[in-house]
Design a protein around this motif. Sequence first.
Motif, PDB file in Angstrom:
ATOM      1  N   ILE A 157       0.848  -1.195   0.000  1.00 35.89           N
ATOM      2  CA  ILE A 157       0.000   0.000   0.000  1.00 35.89           C
ATOM      3  C   ILE A 157       0.887   1.249   0.000  1.00 35.89           C
ATOM      4  O   ILE A 157       0.651   2.221  -0.712  1.00 35.89           O
ATOM      5  N   ASN A 158       1.962   1.166   0.757  1.00 34.82           N
ATOM      6  CA  ASN A 158       2.884   2.285   0.843  1.00 34.82           C
ATOM      7  C   ASN A 158       3.612   2.512  -0.493  1.00 34.82           C
ATOM      8  O   ASN A 158       3.850   3.655  -0.907  1.00 34.82           O
ATOM      9  N   VAL A 172      -3.839   3.614   9.395  1.00 34.99           N
ATOM     10  CA  VAL A 172      -4.050   2.182   9.563  1.00 34.99           C
ATOM     11  C   VAL A 172      -4.781   1.926  10.879  1.00 34.99           C
ATOM     12  O   VAL A 172      -4.350   2.394  11.933  1.00 34.99           O
ATOM     13  N   ASP A 173      -5.896   1.197  10.781  1.00 30.44           N
ATOM     14  CA  ASP A 173      -6.598   0.744  11.976  1.00 30.44           C
ATOM     15  C   ASP A 173      -5.917  -0.558  12.405  1.00 30.44           C
ATOM     16  O   ASP A 173      -6.126  -1.609  11.800  1.00 30.44           O
ATOM     17  N   ASP A 187       9.429  -0.708   9.515  1.00 26.50           N
ATOM     18  CA  ASP A 187       9.525  -1.307   8.170  1.00 26.50           C
ATOM     19  C   ASP A 187       8.501  -0.723   7.201  1.00 26.50           C
ATOM     20  O   ASP A 187       8.573  -0.980   6.001  1.00 26.50           O
ATOM     21  N   VAL A 188       7.489  -0.045   7.712  1.00 22.30           N
ATOM     22  CA  VAL A 188       6.452   0.514   6.835  1.00 22.30           C
ATOM     23  C   VAL A 188       6.201   1.957   7.234  1.00 22.30           C
ATOM     24  O   VAL A 188       6.082   2.276   8.410  1.00 22.30           O
ATOM     25  N   PHE A 192      -0.556   7.463  10.414  1.00 20.50           N
ATOM     26  CA  PHE A 192      -1.391   7.307  11.611  1.00 20.50           C
ATOM     27  C   PHE A 192      -1.606   5.819  11.867  1.00 20.50           C
ATOM     28  O   PHE A 192      -1.819   5.057  10.911  1.00 20.50           O
ATOM     29  N   TYR A 193      -1.619   5.437  13.150  1.00 20.18           N
ATOM     30  CA  TYR A 193      -1.872   4.028  13.480  1.00 20.18           C
ATOM     31  C   TYR A 193      -2.704   3.985  14.756  1.00 20.18           C
ATOM     32  O   TYR A 193      -2.354   4.592  15.767  1.00 20.18           O
ATOM     33  N   THR A 194      -3.850   3.288  14.681  1.00 19.05           N
ATOM     34  CA  THR A 194      -4.820   3.239  15.785  1.00 19.05           C
ATOM     35  C   THR A 194      -4.676   1.968  16.606  1.00 19.05           C
ATOM     36  O   THR A 194      -4.582   0.878  16.035  1.00 19.05           O
ATOM     37  N   ILE A 195      -4.718   2.109  17.929  1.00 20.78           N
ATOM     38  CA  ILE A 195      -4.767   0.904  18.781  1.00 20.78           C
ATOM     39  C   ILE A 195      -5.830   1.066  19.886  1.00 20.78           C
ATOM     40  O   ILE A 195      -6.252   2.184  20.199  1.00 20.78           O
ATOM     41  N   SER A 196      -6.244  -0.057  20.459  1.00 21.15           N
ATOM     42  CA  SER A 196      -7.269  -0.039  21.506  1.00 21.15           C
ATOM     43  C   SER A 196      -6.903  -1.030  22.611  1.00 21.15           C
ATOM     44  O   SER A 196      -6.660  -2.208  22.331  1.00 21.15           O
TER      45      SER A 196
END
Length: 372
Positions: A157-158, A172-173, A187-188, A192-196
Amino acid sequence: MIYLDNAATTKMFEKCVDVYKNYACNQFFNPSAGYNVSLNISKELNLVRQHLLSKLGLDNGNIIFTGGATESNNLAIMGSKRNGKWEYVFSEGEHPSVYNVAKKLEQDGCVVHFVKLQKNGQIDYDKLNEIVNERTRLISVIHVSNETGAVNDLNLINKIRKEKAPQALIHVDGVQAFCKIPFSLSDVDVDFYTISAHKFHGPKGVGALYIKNLQTIKNIVFGGGQEFGLRSGTENIPGIMAMDYAFSNIDVDKNFNIVKQLKQHLLNILLSDEKVEYLETESPYILSVGFKGVNGETLMRALQDKGIYVGTGSACSTKKAGNRVLESLGQTKDQIKTHIRISLDFELSDEDVVNAGKTILNTYHEIWEKVK
Ligand code: PMP
């Protein structure tokens, strides 16, 4: 009870409760106040940002604490929206906390593209490549599908972004990936990167958003200016500290191998009946399984009476008919009806999984005999 719905939520580590209590009842100070005890909390909060960055495989970047993944996803998408002729790209496999934000953008008059899934549950990279262009502002993709366990190739995707839309941001979720599948954001290149926290044995109502560059995003709530002005409101310190405990005590590689074995044991049992269909995907934590001729909802209820808990899809959308994600990857309505979601955890034993597998198969046969 054998709980096999760990993609909906996980049991909080008991130690998290001790950590929570300490920061709720002893170290309860507001990190924004100017006195020493508050400054100490503020320093501890910054340490958690460092811990989280390093768990994501990064040395640099920003972490914003939020009230969970739904909020992180809303902030990433709505906060990066800009006026003008920009376009926004999503996969059809997104969780409602992304998909419904995309729908809102569409209602507001933005140009929004939804990219179909391939049969294996991953985004159709060729279609993505066709759609992104010099007007693309944001590409938002789920890392691991909460419905199927498919893992999207963030590198690919990148690469598409670099070639076709270097100005675009990538969100990215990562809710079903972080602390579950081994990866490193070094590596990518994502923005934005979502965590829960509640998906990895932390408390509910706490999450975070990794932001590569603070200049790319604006706040969507207004207030006291906490969290670099991007998420006003007093931080949930006990929850954040409990989340820190949870991710710091998870050995991702070790657990991945444990869960891989559990998945194999379970599939060995379930697939002994050729009427059972499994959608082969990369994450061992999430299994989408179809039981020919039997309604998944009926099977789920019958299993609950025997103390086995499985899902029929995202807990946030169980009240909606059908399954948008399975439809997008080409399953028929009849196939979708027969499906249940089994989501595993490293705390399950082999015995749990073998017992559950046998009970699931027996229960399927009981129902099949009645409806065939
Ligand atoms: N994204 C994904 C992929 C999820 O599985 C979930 C939880 N079902 C969410 C977002 C929403 O997370 P939260 O409950 O923290 O808002």
